[in-house]
Design an enzyme around this catalytic site. Structure first.
Site, short mmCIF file in Angstrom:
data_model
loop_
_atom_site.label_atom_id
_atom_site.label_comp_id
_atom_site.label_asym_id
_atom_site.label_seq_id
_atom_site.Cartn_x
_atom_site.Cartn_y
_atom_site.Cartn_z
N THR A 194 72.14 31.11 45.04
CA THR A 194 71.37 32.11 44.29
C THR A 194 70.55 31.32 43.28
O THR A 194 71.03 30.31 42.74
CB THR A 194 72.27 33.13 43.56
OG1 THR A 194 73.08 32.45 42.60
CG2 THR A 194 73.18 33.86 44.54
N HIS A 195 69.33 31.76 43.04
CA HIS A 195 68.40 31.02 42.16
C HIS A 195 68.18 29.58 42.66
O HIS A 195 67.87 28.69 41.87
CB HIS A 195 68.90 31.00 40.71
CG HIS A 195 69.23 32.35 40.17
ND1 HIS A 195 68.28 33.19 39.64
CD2 HIS A 195 70.41 33.02 40.08
CE1 HIS A 195 68.85 34.32 39.25
NE2 HIS A 195 70.15 34.24 39.51
N SER B 201 53.04 11.72 60.66
CA SER B 201 51.97 11.48 59.69
C SER B 201 50.98 10.48 60.27
O SER B 201 51.35 9.59 61.05
CB SER B 201 52.57 10.92 58.40
OG SER B 201 51.56 10.35 57.59
N LYS C 131 57.66 9.51 58.97
CA LYS C 131 57.76 10.94 58.69
C LYS C 131 57.84 11.80 59.95
O LYS C 131 57.28 11.47 60.99
CB LYS C 131 56.55 11.41 57.86
CG LYS C 131 56.55 10.88 56.43
CD LYS C 131 55.44 11.53 55.63
CE LYS C 131 55.76 12.99 55.39
NZ LYS C 131 54.59 13.84 55.31
N ASN D 231 57.24 15.90 60.37
CA ASN D 231 56.82 17.05 59.57
C ASN D 231 57.20 18.38 60.21
O ASN D 231 57.04 18.56 61.43
CB ASN D 231 55.30 17.01 59.37
CG ASN D 231 54.86 15.79 58.61
OD1 ASN D 231 55.56 15.28 57.75
ND2 ASN D 231 53.67 15.30 58.93
N GLU E 164 55.90 25.52 58.50
CA GLU E 164 54.82 25.50 57.50
C GLU E 164 53.66 26.38 57.93
O GLU E 164 53.08 27.10 57.11
CB GLU E 164 54.35 24.06 57.29
CG GLU E 164 55.34 23.21 56.51
CD GLU E 164 54.89 21.77 56.34
OE1 GLU E 164 55.53 21.06 55.56
OE2 GLU E 164 53.92 21.35 57.00
N TYR F 20 34.50 60.55 59.53
CA TYR F 20 34.30 59.18 60.00
C TYR F 20 33.20 58.50 59.20
O TYR F 20 32.18 59.11 58.85
CB TYR F 20 33.94 59.16 61.48
CG TYR F 20 33.86 57.75 62.05
CD1 TYR F 20 34.99 57.11 62.52
CD2 TYR F 20 32.65 57.06 62.06
CE1 TYR F 20 34.93 55.82 63.02
CE2 TYR F 20 32.58 55.76 62.56
CZ TYR F 20 33.72 55.15 63.03
OH TYR F 20 33.66 53.86 63.50
N GLN G 287 34.75 50.68 61.34
CA GLN G 287 34.58 49.63 62.34
C GLN G 287 35.33 48.36 61.94
O GLN G 287 35.73 47.57 62.79
CB GLN G 287 33.08 49.31 62.50
CG GLN G 287 32.78 48.24 63.53
CD GLN G 287 31.29 48.12 63.79
OE1 GLN G 287 30.68 49.02 64.35
NE2 GLN G 287 30.70 47.01 63.36
#
Length: 466
Positions: free
Chosen positions: A161-162, A283, A289, A291, A296, A323, A328
């Protein structure tokens, strides 16, 4: 087949000249509403059948219209019908091609119909299908969650929590939280489907029509659950689109929350999961790395769906009945949101299925190296008759002292425990062991292993019913 050209004006003899070319381009929607062509053809076939059914046109004329529309469907599927900007929108493109195929009878198709109720019908037919497809995607996502959960009932993971260590959890319990979110998504889409599944066809431009049409007949042909009771509402309502975008936004909220956790778990600081090569990238300059591109991107794409929802709300908030051309602008928001939600559900399903691996040893180490069992010490004392608030304060002092001595609660000797309170016995060590801490939380909906197994059984039944 080559594109055909428009006459000087698409409109009535009220207009003497054609649109300025720049305005024609600005006004046209054919570039995106061509996606509705199959639905436009289906809706138009139902309308033609209704015109014949009610005697507004002859049965022979009705059959010619239906057959001509089916020919256009085949031409489109074969890539032979490719209307350009001169057609303005998919509705005019279809009607013009139909007239080329069947002659003047094609001009009767628009009897007792306006583009206003026509586009509303097309949009609902489209969204109805898309909702069903997205619900299938949600079920696939849930199935993977359930499979992972079943494999990890007794795998422990720190609960937060937090974003601070709170209490240890069954990893399955954590995953089932996302199952519950997605179950609400699945149910919500089903509820919205009912409001999408209402026919505006026959509302005309705004006031209905003088022709003796049968709106219930076309609704039945198109498998709508009912018809709009008010023609003004029928052509101007976009609540169903807003509701769908709300549901789509919530799906993206849930996927984005899971994405954020996967991103954290994959970091060196957490190290809870390993990203597999099939669902990660490297990377361009840092060879070490790996990723987390999938979560993401999902996290990032959530914003575009939220934006479409906000845009639709702003679009509708000041529109007078009925209308308006503003409407549109609802199409691209819907189309893009459907594509985005589908692709994100698919990507996250694949990621969970074959893109990550939980590092169970690291997870076990994580739950052994913190004070997330502190509440259980307080519960232990409370069970022996010590008032909980007194026990809570006592344990707070224990944690403070242990931190100063660079110790964990499990490292305290029995003498140290008894010095804190005489109620402590040797069984304190069992009570604060992470597996015991988790197993003990056996209240309904809790993380206790027995509860999680029951939750899994219930979840499987819910998926099976759908």
């Amino acid at each position: 087949m080559t594109n055909v050209s428009l006459p000087t004006s698409t409109w009535s003899q009220r207009f003497e000249t054609a649109l300025h070319p720049a305005i024609a381009r600005f006004n046209a929607s054919i570039g995106f509403d061509i996606q509705l062509i199959e639905y436009d053809l289906t809706g138009s076939q139902a309308h033609a059948r209704m015109l014949a059914h009610t005697g507004i046109i002859s049965p022979e004329e009705g059959e010619k219209l239906v057959s001509g529309l089916e020919q256009i469907r085949q031409e489109y599927r074969e890539g032979k019908f490719t209307p350009g900007i001169e057609a303005e929108d998919v509705h005019f493109a279809v009607e013009r091609r139909l007239t080329e195929i069947v002659g003047d009878v094609g001009k009767k198709l628009h009897t007792a119909r306006s583009r206003n109720d026509q586009v509303g019908t097309d949009t609902r037919l489209y969204l109805r299908d898309q909702i069903q497809q997205i619900r299938v995607r949600v079920r696939e996502f849930q199935s993977v969650l359930l499979s992972l959960a079943e494999q990890n009932v007794e795998t422990l993971i720190p609960g937060y929590t937090h974003l601070q260590r709170a209490q240890p959890l069954s990893l399955a319990h954590h995953l089932l939280a996302y199952f519950e979110m997605s179950q609400r998504d699945w149910e919500r889409l089903g509820e919205i489907y009912q409001r999408v599944n209402v026919s505006p066809l026959g509302s005309g431009a705004l006031a209905g029509t003088t022709f003796p049409i049968d709106r219930h007949y076309t609704a039945q042909l198109l498998n709508f659950g009912g018809v709009y009771a008010n023609s003004l509402d029928g052509v101007s309502d976009r609540d169903f689109a807003i509701e769908f975008l709300c549901a789509a936004s919530l799906i993206m909220v849930h996927l984005s929350r899971l994405s954020e956790e996967v991103i954290l778990w994959a970091s060196e600081e957490f190290g809870f999961v390993t990203l597999k090569d099939s669902c990660s990238t490297g990377s361009s300059i840092m060879p070490q790395k790996k990723n987390p591109d999938v979560p993401e991107l999902v996290r990032g794409k959530a914003g575009r769906v939220f934006g479409h929802l906000q845009g639709m709300l702003v679009l509708m908030k000041g529109l007078p009945l009925a209308y308006n051309k503003d409407l549109q602008e609802d199409k691209e928001a819907l189309f893009d949101s459907v594509i985005t939600v589908n692709s994100c559900l698919e990507a996250m399903t694949i990621l969970l299925l074959e893109g990550i691996e939980f590092r169970t040893v690291r997870l076990q180490e994580a739950v052994n190296e913190d004070f997330s069992n502190a509440t259980d010490v307080a519960d232990y004392l409370a069970a022996k008759g010590v008032p909980f608030r007194e026990a809570y304060n006592l344990v707070g002092k224990v944690v403070k002292t242990s931190l100063a001595q660079n110790k964990l609660l499990k490292d305290l000797t029995l003498e140290e425990w008894k010095a804190l309170h005489p109620a402590f016995e040797p069984d304190i060590y069992e009570a604060i062991a992470p597996a015991r801490v988790v197993a003990a939380r056996n209240s309904h909906g809790g993380t206790g292993f027995d509860q999680v197994r029951q939750a899994l059984k219930t979840a499987k039944a819910r998926v099976g019913e759908g």
